[in-house]
Write a protein that holds these residues in place. Structure first.
Motif, PDB file in Angstrom:
ATOM      1  N   VAL A  65      32.380 -25.788  28.394  1.00  0.00           N
ATOM      2  CA  VAL A  65      31.777 -26.112  29.688  1.00  0.00           C
ATOM      3  C   VAL A  65      30.473 -25.333  29.877  1.00  0.00           C
ATOM      4  O   VAL A  65      30.229 -24.738  30.915  1.00  0.00           O
ATOM      5  N   CYS A  66      29.636 -25.327  28.843  1.00  0.00           N
ATOM      6  CA  CYS A  66      28.380 -24.572  28.872  1.00  0.00           C
ATOM      7  C   CYS A  66      27.223 -25.402  29.385  1.00  0.00           C
ATOM      8  O   CYS A  66      26.136 -24.867  29.576  1.00  0.00           O
ATOM      9  N   ILE A  67      27.399 -26.726  29.491  1.00  0.00           N
ATOM     10  CA  ILE A  67      26.245 -27.598  29.690  1.00  0.00           C
ATOM     11  C   ILE A  67      26.227 -28.152  31.107  1.00  0.00           C
ATOM     12  O   ILE A  67      27.216 -28.700  31.588  1.00  0.00           O
ATOM     13  N   THR A  68      25.097 -27.984  31.772  1.00  0.00           N
ATOM     14  CA  THR A  68      24.853 -28.615  33.062  1.00  0.00           C
ATOM     15  C   THR A  68      23.804 -29.698  32.838  1.00  0.00           C
ATOM     16  O   THR A  68      22.794 -29.450  32.176  1.00  0.00           O
ATOM     17  N   VAL A  69      24.057 -30.892  33.357  1.00  0.00           N
ATOM     18  CA  VAL A  69      23.185 -32.035  33.090  1.00  0.00           C
ATOM     19  C   VAL A  69      22.458 -32.447  34.373  1.00  0.00           C
ATOM     20  O   VAL A  69      23.073 -32.549  35.435  1.00  0.00           O
ATOM     21  N   TYR A  70      21.167 -32.662  34.245  1.00  0.00           N
ATOM     22  CA  TYR A  70      20.333 -33.120  35.374  1.00  0.00           C
ATOM     23  C   TYR A  70      19.719 -34.457  34.999  1.00  0.00           C
ATOM     24  O   TYR A  70      19.396 -34.702  33.840  1.00  0.00           O
ATOM     25  N   ARG A  71      19.584 -35.325  35.973  1.00  0.00           N
ATOM     26  CA  ARG A  71      18.965 -36.630  35.723  1.00  0.00           C
ATOM     27  C   ARG A  71      17.973 -36.942  36.838  1.00  0.00           C
ATOM     28  O   ARG A  71      18.221 -36.644  38.006  1.00  0.00           O
ATOM     29  N   GLN A  72      16.849 -37.549  36.458  1.00  0.00           N
ATOM     30  CA  GLN A  72      15.857 -38.001  37.434  1.00  0.00           C
ATOM     31  C   GLN A  72      16.331 -39.314  38.032  1.00  0.00           C
ATOM     32  O   GLN A  72      16.544 -40.279  37.305  1.00  0.00           O
ATOM     33  N   VAL A  73      16.529 -39.342  39.325  1.00  0.00           N
ATOM     34  CA  VAL A  73      16.925 -40.579  39.978  1.00  0.00           C
ATOM     35  C   VAL A  73      15.940 -40.867  41.095  1.00  0.00           C
ATOM     36  O   VAL A  73      15.337 -39.950  41.651  1.00  0.00           O
ATOM     37  N   PRO A  74      15.755 -42.145  41.425  1.00  0.00           N
ATOM     38  CA  PRO A  74      14.856 -42.471  42.528  1.00  0.00           C
ATOM     39  C   PRO A  74      15.337 -41.811  43.819  1.00  0.00           C
ATOM     40  O   PRO A  74      16.532 -41.810  44.106  1.00  0.00           O
ATOM     41  N   ALA A  75      14.404 -41.222  44.562  1.00  0.00           N
ATOM     42  CA  ALA A  75      14.784 -40.567  45.805  1.00  0.00           C
ATOM     43  C   ALA A  75      15.415 -41.575  46.756  1.00  0.00           C
ATOM     44  O   ALA A  75      15.165 -42.774  46.676  1.00  0.00           O
ATOM     45  N   LYS A  76      16.198 -41.088  47.661  1.00  0.00           N
ATOM     46  CA  LYS A  76      16.898 -41.863  48.685  1.00  0.00           C
ATOM     47  C   LYS A  76      18.105 -42.606  48.143  1.00  0.00           C
ATOM     48  O   LYS A  76      18.831 -43.233  48.905  1.00  0.00           O
ATOM     49  N   THR A  77      18.315 -42.624  46.837  1.00  0.00           N
ATOM     50  CA  THR A  77      19.536 -43.264  46.337  1.00  0.00           C
ATOM     51  C   THR A  77      20.544 -42.181  46.020  1.00  0.00           C
ATOM     52  O   THR A  77      20.194 -41.055  45.743  1.00  0.00           O
ATOM     53  N   ARG A  78      21.775 -42.570  46.087  1.00  0.00           N
ATOM     54  CA  ARG A  78      22.843 -41.625  45.757  1.00  0.00           C
ATOM     55  C   ARG A  78      22.889 -41.476  44.242  1.00  0.00           C
ATOM     56  O   ARG A  78      22.569 -42.410  43.509  1.00  0.00           O
ATOM     57  N   PRO A  79      23.304 -40.307  43.740  1.00  0.00           N
ATOM     58  CA  PRO A  79      23.421 -40.163  42.288  1.00  0.00           C
ATOM     59  C   PRO A  79      24.507 -41.072  41.732  1.00  0.00           C
ATOM     60  O   PRO A  79      25.475 -41.373  42.418  1.00  0.00           O
ATOM     61  N   GLN A  80      24.266 -41.541  40.505  1.00  0.00           N
ATOM     62  CA  GLN A  80      25.304 -42.312  39.834  1.00  0.00           C
ATOM     63  C   GLN A  80      26.521 -41.416  39.664  1.00  0.00           C
ATOM     64  O   GLN A  80      26.403 -40.210  39.561  1.00  0.00           O
ATOM     65  N   GLU A  81      27.669 -42.062  39.616  1.00  0.00           N
ATOM     66  CA  GLU A  81      28.883 -41.287  39.353  1.00  0.00           C
ATOM     67  C   GLU A  81      28.739 -40.608  37.999  1.00  0.00           C
ATOM     68  O   GLU A  81      28.181 -41.184  37.077  1.00  0.00           O
ATOM     69  N   ALA A  82      29.242 -39.392  37.908  1.00  0.00           N
ATOM     70  CA  ALA A  82      29.139 -38.658  36.634  1.00  0.00           C
ATOM     71  C   ALA A  82      29.798 -39.460  35.511  1.00  0.00           C
ATOM     72  O   ALA A  82      30.589 -40.369  35.754  1.00  0.00           O
ATOM     73  N   ALA A  83      29.430 -39.111  34.286  1.00  0.00           N
ATOM     74  CA  ALA A  83      29.821 -39.918  33.129  1.00  0.00           C
ATOM     75  C   ALA A  83      31.334 -40.080  33.006  1.00  0.00           C
ATOM     76  O   ALA A  83      31.807 -41.062  32.461  1.00  0.00           O
ATOM     77  N   VAL A  84      32.068 -39.130  33.474  1.00  0.00           N
ATOM     78  CA  VAL A  84      33.525 -39.267  33.365  1.00  0.00           C
ATOM     79  C   VAL A  84      34.104 -39.428  34.757  1.00  0.00           C
ATOM     80  O   VAL A  84      33.736 -38.713  35.643  1.00  0.00           O
TER      81      VAL A  84
END
Lengths: 84, 263
Positions: A65-84
């Motif tokens: 559990v060493c990895i934190t993942v960040y993604r660029q998403v268009p502002a005002k939208t909710r983040p996609q559900e995490a991969a799992v």
């Protein structure tokens, strides 16, 4: 293509290499010159061309559990559900 | 014409679950105990039950699991985690109780406890880590060691003439009437890890719905005692373990099917 980046906690990484196999873009490599405090050669995020898509497959594969993942998403939208 | 520029903002899409304490684990490099811990923690987070969960740790490599899960926890005598979980759940039926056991704990010294807990249909969840070896004590032959597999106590490979055949615990437990959901999954690649998480989520939902005993067996890697690199160990799970321990749902009791469709 989505853009992303990851942060690796090098102190907790045990150098198992499973994230380098899981990464579809091949932007994670193992360090060869600086061992961590525990004596392992940790994984490093090397992405000069911005190929990381923030897919989080590396984080799913990481046993420590060493990895934190960040993604660029268009502002005002909710983040996609995490991969799992 | 003005073209609206899409403003991007950075969001965290994957981070350590709150149910997993931010401490380094004692597991060897490439050991999938860490993956199994994370999956359980993510499920506890997603179901929102962390504050009322009690974990029971085994004896074995996962003996310190209570230090890693950010839940209440306790440590059972070797193999007796199902008995302790039975007591906890009966005294506090409002709590969510799970045991986290390896193959030396569940399939060897604790076989009686798990079988009778499952037969009674005790309302707790068991996460069973099968890595085909005794990891903590130095890689001796376990009940789950594959035929012909080299271990420190079977240097010529497991001889089924004298040592018998490995136990398929998921199938054994699935044959018991009190078991509501019994599944086997593997942790050897990302796709299988995601499937494993769904099975763990279903197992906890079975407990929350009060349908009976639930268990998920996870095929896990022990690169140190298998004398393999972590990638080799993952390949060995796929090529050697999965053919002997088939993946799938072995018991889906009445009422559980609806939970399977929920996701």
């Amino acid at each position: 293509m989505a853009r992303g980046r990851i942060e690796i906690n090098e102190d907790n990484c045990k150098g198992c290499t499973l994230c380098t196999i899981a990464c579809p873009q091949g932007v994670i490599v193992m360090a060869t010159d600086h061992p961590s405090a525990k004596g392992y050669y940790p994984a490093m995020f090397v992405d000069p061309e911005g190929q990381c898509t923030g897919c989080a497959l590396c984080a799913v594969a990481c046993p420590d559990v060493c990895i934190t993942v960040y993604r660029q998403v268009p502002a005002k939208t909710r983040p996609q559900e995490a991969a799992v | 014409m003005m073209v609206a520029e899409t403003v991007l903002e950075e969001q965290v899409v994957y981070a350590r679950p709150a149910s997993l304490r931010d401490v380094p684990t004692h597991y060897c490099p490439g050991c999938t105990h860490g993956v199994a811990h994370r999956l359980v923690a993510e499920v506890l987070d997603e179901l929102g039950i962390r504050e009322r969960t009690i974990g029971v740790s085994p004896v074995g490599c996962a003996v310190f699991a209570y230090k890693y899960f950010n839940t209440d926890g306790c440590e059972a005598a070797h193999g007796r985690a199902p008995a302790m979980a039975t007591g906890i759940k009966r005294v506090r039926p409002d709590m969510v109780v799970f045991t986290y056991q390896g193959d030396g704990d569940l399939a060897a010294i604790g076989t009686g406890e798990i079988i009778h807990a499952a037969t009674r249909g005790e309302l707790f969840t068991t996460i069973f880590i099968n890595n085909a070896i005794y990891g903590m004590t130095g890689g001796q032959m376990a009940p789950t060691t594959l035929p012909g597999q080299y271990t420190s106590s079977s240097p010529a490979g497991r001889d089924v003439e004298t040592a018998g055949f490995p136990i398929r615990m998921a199938e054994v437990i699935a044959g018991l009437p009190g078991a509501a959901y019994v599944a086997r999954r593997s942790l050897h690649n990302v796709k299988e890890i995601m499937k494993a998480k769904k099975a763990i989520r279903t197992a906890f939902k079975v407990q929350l719905a009060g349908l009976g005993f639930s268990m998920v067996e996870l095929l896990s890697a022990c690169p140190t005692n298998w004398s393999m690199s972590p990638p080799e160990a993952m390949r060995w799970i796929e090529e050697a373990m999965v053919p002997y321990y088939p993946l799938g749902d072995f018991k889906v009791a009445e009422g559980v099917e609806a939970l399977l469709k929920e996701r």
